[in-house]
Design a protein around this motif. Sequence first.
Motif, PDB file in Angstrom:
ATOM      1  N   ALA A  25      34.738 -65.736  74.711  1.00 48.64           N
ATOM      2  CA  ALA A  25      33.922 -64.514  74.628  1.00 48.64           C
ATOM      3  C   ALA A  25      33.480 -64.042  76.016  1.00 48.64           C
ATOM      4  O   ALA A  25      33.368 -62.835  76.255  1.00 48.64           O
ATOM      5  CB  ALA A  25      32.709 -64.750  73.738  1.00 48.64           C
ATOM      6  N   ASP A  26      33.252 -64.988  76.936  1.00 46.41           N
ATOM      7  CA  ASP A  26      32.867 -64.635  78.314  1.00 46.41           C
ATOM      8  C   ASP A  26      33.905 -63.731  78.969  1.00 46.41           C
ATOM      9  O   ASP A  26      33.564 -62.871  79.781  1.00 46.41           O
ATOM     10  CB  ASP A  26      32.713 -65.905  79.170  1.00 46.41           C
ATOM     11  N   GLY A  74      33.102 -60.383  78.424  1.00 43.40           N
ATOM     12  CA  GLY A  74      31.759 -60.027  78.867  1.00 43.40           C
ATOM     13  C   GLY A  74      30.742 -60.124  77.755  1.00 43.40           C
ATOM     14  O   GLY A  74      29.711 -59.460  77.782  1.00 43.40           O
ATOM     15  N   LEU A  75      31.034 -60.976  76.752  1.00 39.91           N
ATOM     16  CA  LEU A  75      30.155 -61.091  75.587  1.00 39.91           C
ATOM     17  C   LEU A  75      29.645 -62.524  75.444  1.00 39.91           C
ATOM     18  O   LEU A  75      30.257 -63.459  75.943  1.00 39.91           O
ATOM     19  CB  LEU A  75      30.904 -60.686  74.314  1.00 39.91           C
ATOM     20  N   SER A  76      28.535 -62.666  74.724  1.00 36.05           N
ATOM     21  CA  SER A  76      28.003 -64.002  74.418  1.00 36.05           C
ATOM     22  C   SER A  76      28.147 -64.245  72.932  1.00 36.05           C
ATOM     23  O   SER A  76      27.951 -63.327  72.136  1.00 36.05           O
ATOM     24  CB  SER A  76      26.509 -64.068  74.767  1.00 36.05           C
ATOM     25  N   ILE A  77      28.468 -65.494  72.574  1.00 37.24           N
ATOM     26  CA  ILE A  77      28.573 -65.764  71.131  1.00 37.24           C
ATOM     27  C   ILE A  77      27.242 -66.269  70.578  1.00 37.24           C
ATOM     28  O   ILE A  77      26.378 -66.687  71.325  1.00 37.24           O
ATOM     29  CB  ILE A  77      29.717 -66.742  70.783  1.00 37.24           C
TER      30      ILE A  77
END
Lengths: 95, 213
Positions: A88-89, A92-95
């Motif tokens: 996810a990184d 540019g996202l966080s899980i």
Amino acid sequence: MAEYRTHMKIIGDILATTRDDLQDEDGATVTYLIRKANISHSRISRILKTLVSQGLLEQVDTQGYNKYKISQTGREFLQAYYKFTSFADNFGLSI
Amino acid sequence: MEFLLENILNLIGFLVGLGIGIMSLIGFRNTGSPTLFRLTIAFFSISLGFFVIWAGYMAEDFVIQSGNIERWVQTLGIAIQTVGYFFIAFSHSIKSFFPKSSYFRSVGILPLFLVSSVQLEHLFRSVSFILLVYGAIETMLSYIDNKNKGAISVSIGLALLALGEFLGWYSFVFPESILYSVSMVIKIGGLIALFIPVSKVPLTKIKFDEGLE
């Protein structure tokens, strides 16, 4: 500025503490987990209940109070959590 | 030449979208993360969108043989892709709640006024362009925060897809020019850039765990 942690990240922190940073071999107390995971008592109680019911943590009754240890399922979950956090990184996202 | 590039683009788009979609699905099944669920929807939509257009070209080439792909098939494929781009942008907007830049908010309205006709295809292309630019900017900002090198590749990939979408859209103004072929080459590059960091994520020992649902 303090970093906002997702619910999933808090679960990851709790599981990582019970895997890598135990007080003793019996497990970690709620107080110890509160300090390590930096989370309120009411919130951690709900999360611990869920993690035990899902089989990710084992609850051990020691001398009248509960201690928590990571289960095999919890270890697998944590491994998947780390892998998909890096996945996810990339977006540019966080899980 | 255009026909060949179109086929390569749509086939690569289908495979890349499917690959990332499957990885996101495995991640969602293992962790229950809503972010991975949104990425699953996003990339399966993108994959399906490319597949619809590719199937349209195949049907035209081998069955209909009219010399042009059915316009509604192209529009449907682009619309499905736009849904995918929306879910990528939506995942970022949840993180940052709303773009803070007033300039970006105004840019969001601009292309709708630039649409030369009321054709749905133009509308979907312009919406896709906005969503891709937004996704690229947010991903680049996350790289600045976290220094994750994979985010650069994904950001460049989304930016190239946006540029390709824009040039493809702009080529309607100059038909018969090289613009459309260039846009497809750029989009192929964008899809490859999108897949590079994702392909490096090791999936050994990851399995579907029914007990976690």
